[in-house]
Design a protein around this motif. Structure first.
Motif, PDB file in Angstrom:
ATOM      1  N   GLU A 210      37.001  35.398  65.753  1.00 23.13           N
ATOM      2  CA  GLU A 210      38.090  35.758  66.669  1.00 23.13           C
ATOM      3  C   GLU A 210      39.427  35.252  66.157  1.00 23.13           C
ATOM      4  O   GLU A 210      40.443  35.947  66.207  1.00 23.13           O
ATOM      5  N   LYS A 211      39.452  34.015  65.645  1.00 27.09           N
ATOM      6  CA  LYS A 211      40.698  33.462  65.108  1.00 27.09           C
ATOM      7  C   LYS A 211      41.178  34.269  63.907  1.00 27.09           C
ATOM      8  O   LYS A 211      42.379  34.521  63.741  1.00 27.09           O
ATOM      9  N   ALA A 212      40.220  34.703  63.059  1.00 26.22           N
ATOM     10  CA  ALA A 212      40.601  35.498  61.895  1.00 26.22           C
ATOM     11  C   ALA A 212      41.180  36.835  62.318  1.00 26.22           C
ATOM     12  O   ALA A 212      42.177  37.301  61.757  1.00 26.22           O
ATOM     13  N   GLU A 213      40.618  37.450  63.350  1.00 28.22           N
ATOM     14  CA  GLU A 213      41.150  38.721  63.829  1.00 28.22           C
ATOM     15  C   GLU A 213      42.549  38.549  64.423  1.00 28.22           C
ATOM     16  O   GLU A 213      43.446  39.366  64.192  1.00 28.22           O
ATOM     17  N   GLU A 214      42.753  37.461  65.182  1.00 27.74           N
ATOM     18  CA  GLU A 214      44.076  37.215  65.751  1.00 27.74           C
ATOM     19  C   GLU A 214      45.111  36.990  64.658  1.00 27.74           C
ATOM     20  O   GLU A 214      46.249  37.462  64.738  1.00 27.74           O
ATOM     21  N   THR A 215      44.725  36.276  63.615  1.00 27.84           N
ATOM     22  CA  THR A 215      45.648  36.033  62.504  1.00 27.84           C
ATOM     23  C   THR A 215      46.017  37.322  61.805  1.00 27.84           C
ATOM     24  O   THR A 215      47.183  37.568  61.469  1.00 27.84           O
ATOM     25  N   GLU A 216      45.042  38.201  61.576  1.00 24.89           N
ATOM     26  CA  GLU A 216      45.314  39.473  60.923  1.00 24.89           C
ATOM     27  C   GLU A 216      46.235  40.338  61.778  1.00 24.89           C
ATOM     28  O   GLU A 216      47.166  40.981  61.269  1.00 24.89           O
ATOM     29  N   GLU A 217      46.026  40.334  63.099  1.00 22.70           N
ATOM     30  CA  GLU A 217      46.904  41.122  63.972  1.00 22.70           C
ATOM     31  C   GLU A 217      48.329  40.586  63.952  1.00 22.70           C
ATOM     32  O   GLU A 217      49.296  41.358  63.937  1.00 22.70           O
ATOM     33  N   ALA A 218      48.461  39.274  63.935  1.00 25.80           N
ATOM     34  CA  ALA A 218      49.799  38.685  63.891  1.00 25.80           C
ATOM     35  C   ALA A 218      50.511  39.036  62.599  1.00 25.80           C
ATOM     36  O   ALA A 218      51.699  39.352  62.578  1.00 25.80           O
ATOM     37  N   VAL A 219      49.770  39.003  61.491  1.00 25.35           N
ATOM     38  CA  VAL A 219      50.374  39.358  60.198  1.00 25.35           C
ATOM     39  C   VAL A 219      50.794  40.815  60.177  1.00 25.35           C
ATOM     40  O   VAL A 219      51.854  41.177  59.684  1.00 25.35           O
ATOM     41  N   ARG A 220      49.948  41.684  60.725  1.00 29.71           N
ATOM     42  CA  ARG A 220      50.282  43.104  60.759  1.00 29.71           C
ATOM     43  C   ARG A 220      51.521  43.367  61.608  1.00 29.71           C
ATOM     44  O   ARG A 220      52.407  44.130  61.225  1.00 29.71           O
ATOM     45  N   SER A 221      51.594  42.752  62.783  1.00 31.46           N
ATOM     46  CA  SER A 221      52.772  42.952  63.648  1.00 31.46           C
ATOM     47  C   SER A 221      54.030  42.425  62.985  1.00 31.46           C
ATOM     48  O   SER A 221      55.096  43.031  63.061  1.00 31.46           O
ATOM     49  N   GLY A 222      53.955  41.290  62.302  1.00 32.62           N
ATOM     50  CA  GLY A 222      55.123  40.761  61.600  1.00 32.62           C
ATOM     51  C   GLY A 222      55.550  41.650  60.472  1.00 32.62           C
ATOM     52  O   GLY A 222      56.736  41.857  60.203  1.00 32.62           O
ATOM     53  N   GLY A 223      54.603  42.235  59.748  1.00 34.82           N
ATOM     54  CA  GLY A 223      54.947  43.140  58.662  1.00 34.82           C
ATOM     55  C   GLY A 223      55.604  44.395  59.168  1.00 34.82           C
ATOM     56  O   GLY A 223      56.548  44.908  58.572  1.00 34.82           O
ATOM     57  N   GLU A 224      55.114  44.941  60.303  1.00 28.86           N
ATOM     58  CA  GLU A 224      55.743  46.138  60.855  1.00 28.86           C
ATOM     59  C   GLU A 224      57.172  45.853  61.302  1.00 28.86           C
ATOM     60  O   GLU A 224      58.064  46.661  61.112  1.00 28.86           O
ATOM     61  N   ALA A 225      57.417  44.673  61.885  1.00 31.62           N
ATOM     62  CA  ALA A 225      58.771  44.334  62.322  1.00 31.62           C
ATOM     63  C   ALA A 225      59.701  44.190  61.137  1.00 31.62           C
ATOM     64  O   ALA A 225      60.854  44.604  61.160  1.00 31.62           O
ATOM     65  N   SER A 226      59.199  43.595  60.042  1.00 31.38           N
ATOM     66  CA  SER A 226      60.053  43.418  58.864  1.00 31.38           C
ATOM     67  C   SER A 226      60.330  44.744  58.189  1.00 31.38           C
ATOM     68  O   SER A 226      61.390  44.957  57.613  1.00 31.38           O
ATOM     69  N   GLU A 227      59.364  45.693  58.230  1.00 31.44           N
ATOM     70  CA  GLU A 227      59.603  46.999  57.629  1.00 31.44           C
ATOM     71  C   GLU A 227      60.643  47.780  58.415  1.00 31.44           C
ATOM     72  O   GLU A 227      61.436  48.529  57.848  1.00 31.44           O
ATOM     73  N   GLY A 228      60.688  47.604  59.723  1.00 34.53           N
ATOM     74  CA  GLY A 228      61.660  48.344  60.527  1.00 34.53           C
ATOM     75  C   GLY A 228      63.049  47.761  60.469  1.00 34.53           C
ATOM     76  O   GLY A 228      64.002  48.372  60.937  1.00 34.53           O
ATOM     77  N   ALA A 229      63.231  46.588  59.908  1.00 33.62           N
ATOM     78  CA  ALA A 229      64.550  45.953  59.867  1.00 33.62           C
ATOM     79  C   ALA A 229      65.234  46.304  58.576  1.00 33.62           C
ATOM     80  O   ALA A 229      64.609  46.475  57.541  1.00 33.62           O
TER      81      ALA A 229
END
Length: 202
Positions: free
Chosen positions: A8-27
């Motif tokens: 579960e912790k690994a899945e949460e970490t992957e989701e956080a990384v994905r959301s951060g990457g999407e935010a950085s791509e949109g900026a």
């Protein structure tokens, strides 16, 4: 149980990384610069506030003036204040007597000049025009002398020492000369002034 928790912790970490990457791509690139500046403690658009040098100088957004009584910088404005809070004391505007002396004693120069002027006005009212006017002019001349000789004259100091001396001296001398030349039976006769007056009137 431990394996499930770690998954579960690994899945949460992957989701956080994905959301951060999407935010950085949109900026855009400007946003990256502002974000880096914000992380460094600088204000966007302010080249004076540096970061990374270890300095702890306060970062200011608006223009500031001298610090106030509590040591905090005050915001400047181009508008004049509605009420004047304070003004700079003129040169020689300190007390003319020690601080433990009564209030009238600390302001004796201005009280002496005002008393002499009041006495002169009283003499003018009592039909002693020439004596009263001469006394008024002499009081102003005495004020000029005190402004020159005394280091502190209290409320007699209005502007700089030189300006007060010239103002009191010129006014006092003019009043004395006009009182001496007043008609009838003038005490002082200056021929060229009389001729100039008659020439201009004619």
């Amino acid at each position: 149980m431990r394996e499930a928790e770690e998954a579960e912790k690994a899945e949460e970490t992957e989701e956080a990384v994905r959301s951060g990457g999407e935010a950085s791509e949109g900026a855009g690139p400007g946003d990256d610069t502002e974000a880096a500046a914000a992380e460094a403690g600088a204000v966007p658009g302010d080249g004076e506030a540096g970061a990374g040098d270890g300095s702890e100088d306060p970062v200011t957004i608006d223009a500031v003036s001298a610090p106030d009584a509590e040591g905090r910088p005050r915001r400047t404005t181009r508008r004049f204040p509605l009420f004047t809070r304070d003004t700079a004391r003129p040169e020689g505007g300190g007390r003319a007597a020690p601080g433990d002396a009564p209030a009238p004693a600390r302001q004796w120069p201005i009280l002496a000049v005002l008393s002499a002027v009041g006495l002169g006005l009283l003499l003018v009212a009592l039909d002693a025009f020439r004596f009263g006017t001469v006394l008024i002019g002499a009081a102003l001349l005495a004020g000029a002398v005190m402004r020159w000789m005394l280091p502190d004259v209290g409320m007699l100091a209005v502007r700089s020492r030189f300006t007060d001396m010239v103002t009191y001296g010129v006014l006092g001398l003019a009043i004395v000369l006009l009182a001496l030349m007043a008609q009838p039976n003038p005490w002082l006769v200056i021929p060229f002034l009389d001729d100039t007056l008659h020439f201009t009137v004619r």
